[in-house]
Scaffold this active site. Structure first.
Site, short mmCIF file in Angstrom:
data_model
loop_
_atom_site.label_atom_id
_atom_site.label_comp_id
_atom_site.label_asym_id
_atom_site.label_seq_id
_atom_site.Cartn_x
_atom_site.Cartn_y
_atom_site.Cartn_z
N ARG A 25 -19.70 -17.18 -16.96
CA ARG A 25 -18.84 -16.54 -17.96
C ARG A 25 -18.09 -15.33 -17.42
NH1 ARG A 25 -23.22 -14.73 -21.88
NH2 ARG A 25 -24.16 -14.39 -19.86
N GLU A 30 -24.08 -2.29 -15.89
CA GLU A 30 -24.18 -0.96 -16.49
C GLU A 30 -23.27 -0.05 -15.67
OE1 GLU A 30 -28.35 -0.25 -15.94
OE2 GLU A 30 -28.87 -1.22 -17.84
N GLN A 48 -17.30 14.32 -22.71
CA GLN A 48 -15.98 13.81 -23.08
C GLN A 48 -15.65 12.61 -22.20
OE1 GLN A 48 -12.89 16.81 -23.57
NE2 GLN A 48 -11.33 15.41 -22.82
N ASP A 49 -15.03 11.59 -22.80
CA ASP A 49 -14.52 10.44 -22.07
C ASP A 49 -13.00 10.45 -22.15
OD1 ASP A 49 -17.04 9.51 -21.48
OD2 ASP A 49 -16.94 7.75 -22.76
N ASN A 50 -12.35 10.13 -21.02
CA ASN A 50 -10.89 10.09 -20.96
C ASN A 50 -10.44 8.76 -20.38
OD1 ASN A 50 -10.62 12.90 -21.73
ND2 ASN A 50 -11.28 13.40 -19.67
N ARG A 60 -1.55 11.28 -10.30
CA ARG A 60 -2.01 12.20 -11.34
C ARG A 60 -2.92 13.21 -10.65
NH1 ARG A 60 -0.99 10.45 -16.69
NH2 ARG A 60 -0.37 8.27 -16.79
N HIS A 63 -5.98 18.01 -10.30
CA HIS A 63 -6.36 18.85 -11.44
C HIS A 63 -7.79 19.36 -11.35
CE1 HIS A 63 -3.41 15.96 -13.59
NE2 HIS A 63 -2.74 16.98 -13.09
N LYS A 73 -16.61 15.12 -12.89
CA LYS A 73 -15.99 13.88 -13.38
C LYS A 73 -16.66 12.66 -12.77
CE LYS A 73 -11.44 15.92 -14.09
NZ LYS A 73 -10.01 15.87 -13.72
N HIS A 120 -9.25 17.03 -8.65
CA HIS A 120 -9.29 15.58 -8.67
C HIS A 120 -7.90 15.02 -8.93
CE1 HIS A 120 -9.59 11.80 -11.12
NE2 HIS A 120 -10.16 11.44 -9.98
N TYR A 133 -12.74 8.11 -17.17
CA TYR A 133 -13.64 9.09 -16.56
C TYR A 133 -14.33 9.93 -17.61
CZ TYR A 133 -9.48 12.16 -16.71
OH TYR A 133 -8.37 12.86 -17.10
N LYS A 168 4.89 18.72 -14.54
CA LYS A 168 3.78 19.67 -14.44
C LYS A 168 3.08 19.54 -13.08
CE LYS A 168 -0.85 20.46 -16.22
NZ LYS A 168 -1.90 19.91 -17.05
N ASP A 169 2.75 18.31 -12.68
CA ASP A 169 2.05 18.11 -11.41
C ASP A 169 2.95 18.46 -10.22
OD1 ASP A 169 -0.14 17.34 -12.83
OD2 ASP A 169 -0.05 15.22 -12.27
#
Length: 188
Positions: A25, A30, A48-50, A60, A63, A73, A120, A133, A168-169
């Site tokens: 399948r 995990e 927190q999850d992003n 990106r 940061h 992270k 990161h 993350y 910004k970056d």
């Protein structure tokens, strides 16, 4: 054990390879288990999850958040592939300003642990990349910071050119300015 933890060249950055259980399948795995991570030396709490979705070539980062809101992270990819980068910004660290990069993808299922004190960033290598993350601290606008993605003093070797960045970056300071900012904070 369902996870293999491999410390990388910069102390405290860890590559995590979860064990997958494939069948006709697909597979099951995990991606995080508190007890297994604790046994693997990563006894951290996530708050927190992003998620982000990026097109090929997008960079990106790089940061980080300043203390007291510094973030560790746990980075993984659920679709596509990225070149994930960690830059050591820990004041007094022997590897300050050093970077390492790892290819993370939905196919290889690798996860990167980047502790507090690191900048990161990543570049999307596939047509699109869906990155997830977990962080050890919530986002705090007043602590939001970064270092320039292409600073020659750091020398990250990004795989794709040209890179696509946000305004910004593109305007983040170089490592020399970050070093001065840290020295100013220490003087307070």
């Amino acid at each position: 054990m369902n996870f293999r933890f491999t410390p990388l060249a910069i102390p405290d950055v860890v590559l995590i390879e979860p064990r997958a259980f494939p069948d006709e399948r697909g597979y099951f795995m995990e991606s995080y288990k508190e007890s297994a991570f604790r046994e693997g030396g990563l006894g951290v709490r996530f708050v927190q999850d992003n998620r982000s979705l990026s097109k090929r070539g997008v960079v990106r980062g790089l940061h980080y958040q300043r203390p007291p809101h510094a973030q560790g992270k746990l980075v993984s990819v659920v679709e596509g592939e990225i070149f994930d980068v960690a830059v050591d910004l820990r004041p007094g660290s022997e590897t300050f300003g050093s970077w390492l990069g790892e290819r993370l993808s939905a196919e290889n299922r690798r996860i990167l642990w980047i502790p507090e004190g690191f900048a990161h960033g990543f570049q999307a290598l596939s047509e699109t990349a869906h990155v997830c993350y977990k962080t050890t601290s919530e986002y705090a606008r007043e602590a939001d910071a970064g270092v320039r993605w292409n600073d020659p003093e750091i020398g990250v070797e990004w795989p794709l050119s040209p890179a696509i960045l946000s305004a910004k970056d593109e305007s983040l300071p170089g490592l020399a300015q970050v070093r001065l900012d840290f020295a100013e904070l220490d003087a307070r």
